[in-house]
Design a protein around this motif. Structure first.
Motif, PDB file in Angstrom:
ATOM      1  N   THR A  53       0.833  -1.205   0.000  1.00 55.22           N
ATOM      2  CA  THR A  53       0.000   0.000   0.000  1.00 55.22           C
ATOM      3  C   THR A  53       0.868   1.255   0.000  1.00 55.22           C
ATOM      4  O   THR A  53       2.073   1.197   0.239  1.00 55.22           O
ATOM      5  CB  THR A  53      -0.892   0.051   1.258  1.00 55.22           C
ATOM      6  OG1 THR A  53      -0.051   0.173   2.407  1.00 55.22           O
ATOM      7  CG2 THR A  53      -1.767  -1.187   1.380  1.00 55.22           C
ATOM      8  N   ARG A  54       0.210   2.372  -0.249  1.00 52.93           N
ATOM      9  CA  ARG A  54       0.861   3.670  -0.133  1.00 52.93           C
ATOM     10  C   ARG A  54       0.036   4.495   0.850  1.00 52.93           C
ATOM     11  O   ARG A  54      -1.185   4.568   0.745  1.00 52.93           O
ATOM     12  CB  ARG A  54       0.928   4.363  -1.486  1.00 52.93           C
ATOM     13  CG  ARG A  54       1.659   5.712  -1.413  1.00 52.93           C
ATOM     14  CD  ARG A  54       2.208   6.182  -2.750  1.00 52.93           C
ATOM     15  NE  ARG A  54       3.164   5.233  -3.292  1.00 52.93           N
ATOM     16  CZ  ARG A  54       3.032   4.614  -4.478  1.00 52.93           C
ATOM     17  NH1 ARG A  54       2.006   4.867  -5.239  1.00 52.93           N
ATOM     18  NH2 ARG A  54       3.941   3.766  -4.899  1.00 52.93           N
ATOM     19  N   ASN A  60       5.433   3.737   1.448  1.00 57.85           N
ATOM     20  CA  ASN A  60       4.841   2.421   1.192  1.00 57.85           C
ATOM     21  C   ASN A  60       4.823   1.588   2.466  1.00 57.85           C
ATOM     22  O   ASN A  60       5.732   1.702   3.298  1.00 57.85           O
ATOM     23  CB  ASN A  60       5.616   1.678   0.108  1.00 57.85           C
ATOM     24  CG  ASN A  60       5.420   2.299  -1.251  1.00 57.85           C
ATOM     25  OD1 ASN A  60       4.315   2.680  -1.613  1.00 57.85           O
ATOM     26  ND2 ASN A  60       6.480   2.416  -2.014  1.00 57.85           N
ATOM     27  N   ILE A  88      -1.344  -0.042  -3.863  1.00 51.56           N
ATOM     28  CA  ILE A  88      -0.616   0.558  -4.984  1.00 51.56           C
ATOM     29  C   ILE A  88      -1.139  -0.068  -6.273  1.00 51.56           C
ATOM     30  O   ILE A  88      -1.626  -1.204  -6.265  1.00 51.56           O
ATOM     31  CB  ILE A  88       0.921   0.393  -4.866  1.00 51.56           C
ATOM     32  CG1 ILE A  88       1.349  -1.076  -4.969  1.00 51.56           C
ATOM     33  CG2 ILE A  88       1.463   1.045  -3.605  1.00 51.56           C
ATOM     34  CD1 ILE A  88       2.861  -1.251  -5.141  1.00 51.56           C
ATOM     35  N   GLU A  92       2.699  -0.884 -10.551  1.00 48.24           N
ATOM     36  CA  GLU A  92       3.831  -0.415  -9.745  1.00 48.24           C
ATOM     37  C   GLU A  92       4.435  -1.500  -8.856  1.00 48.24           C
ATOM     38  O   GLU A  92       5.466  -1.267  -8.221  1.00 48.24           O
ATOM     39  CB  GLU A  92       3.384   0.752  -8.852  1.00 48.24           C
ATOM     40  CG  GLU A  92       3.088   2.019  -9.606  1.00 48.24           C
ATOM     41  CD  GLU A  92       2.690   3.160  -8.666  1.00 48.24           C
ATOM     42  OE1 GLU A  92       3.127   3.173  -7.509  1.00 48.24           O
ATOM     43  OE2 GLU A  92       1.922   4.023  -9.114  1.00 48.24           O
ATOM     44  N   ILE A  93       3.809  -2.668  -8.789  1.00 50.21           N
ATOM     45  CA  ILE A  93       4.277  -3.705  -7.859  1.00 50.21           C
ATOM     46  C   ILE A  93       5.732  -4.089  -8.133  1.00 50.21           C
ATOM     47  O   ILE A  93       6.557  -4.094  -7.230  1.00 50.21           O
ATOM     48  CB  ILE A  93       3.355  -4.945  -7.880  1.00 50.21           C
ATOM     49  CG1 ILE A  93       2.007  -4.583  -7.257  1.00 50.21           C
ATOM     50  CG2 ILE A  93       3.996  -6.110  -7.124  1.00 50.21           C
ATOM     51  CD1 ILE A  93       0.955  -5.667  -7.367  1.00 50.21           C
ATOM     52  N   THR A  96       8.248  -1.276  -7.410  1.00 55.31           N
ATOM     53  CA  THR A  96       8.343  -0.961  -5.980  1.00 55.31           C
ATOM     54  C   THR A  96       8.996  -2.077  -5.182  1.00 55.31           C
ATOM     55  O   THR A  96       9.820  -1.821  -4.309  1.00 55.31           O
ATOM     56  CB  THR A  96       6.931  -0.678  -5.417  1.00 55.31           C
ATOM     57  OG1 THR A  96       6.353   0.404  -6.168  1.00 55.31           O
ATOM     58  CG2 THR A  96       6.979  -0.308  -3.949  1.00 55.31           C
TER      59      THR A  96
END
Length: 159
Positions: A53-54, A60, A88, A92-93, A96
């Motif tokens: 998550t963000r 994060n 997210i 973006e996984i 990130t």
């Protein structure tokens, strides 16, 4: 032939943490946590999924919960001292974490993000989490795993 080690396995090895590898077929496309638990013959309460998550502040956070449960975003935000958190975007996984959707492990991400496991993990002798790729899970003692990823526990699932 020996299974190729993932980054998660290498980190567990480096920390001298014992674990058991579980491999499952995924050609059928069923990689959701409940399907994985069924394929492995594991209790859904002992197989955990990793969610990234963000927070409202831009940082994060990683939440690790039983596969059959849903993350309560309000409880999750409270657990990390954020006003709010949101998942997210799937795109973006990899950028990130270094992992792909369906193979995201709480162990061995590009960066050690603040991590929270659902409190239910405290009652388990062993927990299965992604081994770092689709088709692979690692079973490990929560007492070994949580300190490795500097995780805390909190009630973070929806009732």
């Amino acid at each position: 032939m020996a299974e190729a080690k993932t980054n998660a396995m290498r980190m567990l090895d480096r920390a001298k943490i014992s674990y058991r590898v579980h491999v499952y077929g995924h050609a059928d496309g069923k990689i959701d946590g409940v399907s994985v638990a069924e394929k492995l013959g594991q209790d859904v309460d002992a197989v955990y999924k990793t969610l990234v998550t963000r927070g409202a502040s831009g940082g994060n956070f990683v939440f690790v919960i039983p596969v059959a449960k849903e993350l309560d975003l309000k409880k999750a935000a409270k657990a990390v001292g954020e006003k709010s958190v949101a998942m997210i975007p799937v795109a973006e996984i990899n950028r990130t974490t270094g992992y792909i959707r369906g193979g995201c492990s709480p162990v061995g991400m590009k960066k050690l993000f603040p991590t929270v496991f659902d409190r239910a993990v405290e009652s388990l002798p062993a927990v299965c989490v992604s081994g770092g790729r689709i088709g692979c899970q690692v079973e490990v003692s929560p007492g070994d795993l949580l300190p490795l990823v500097r995780a805390k526990t909190a009630p973070i699932t929806a009732d």
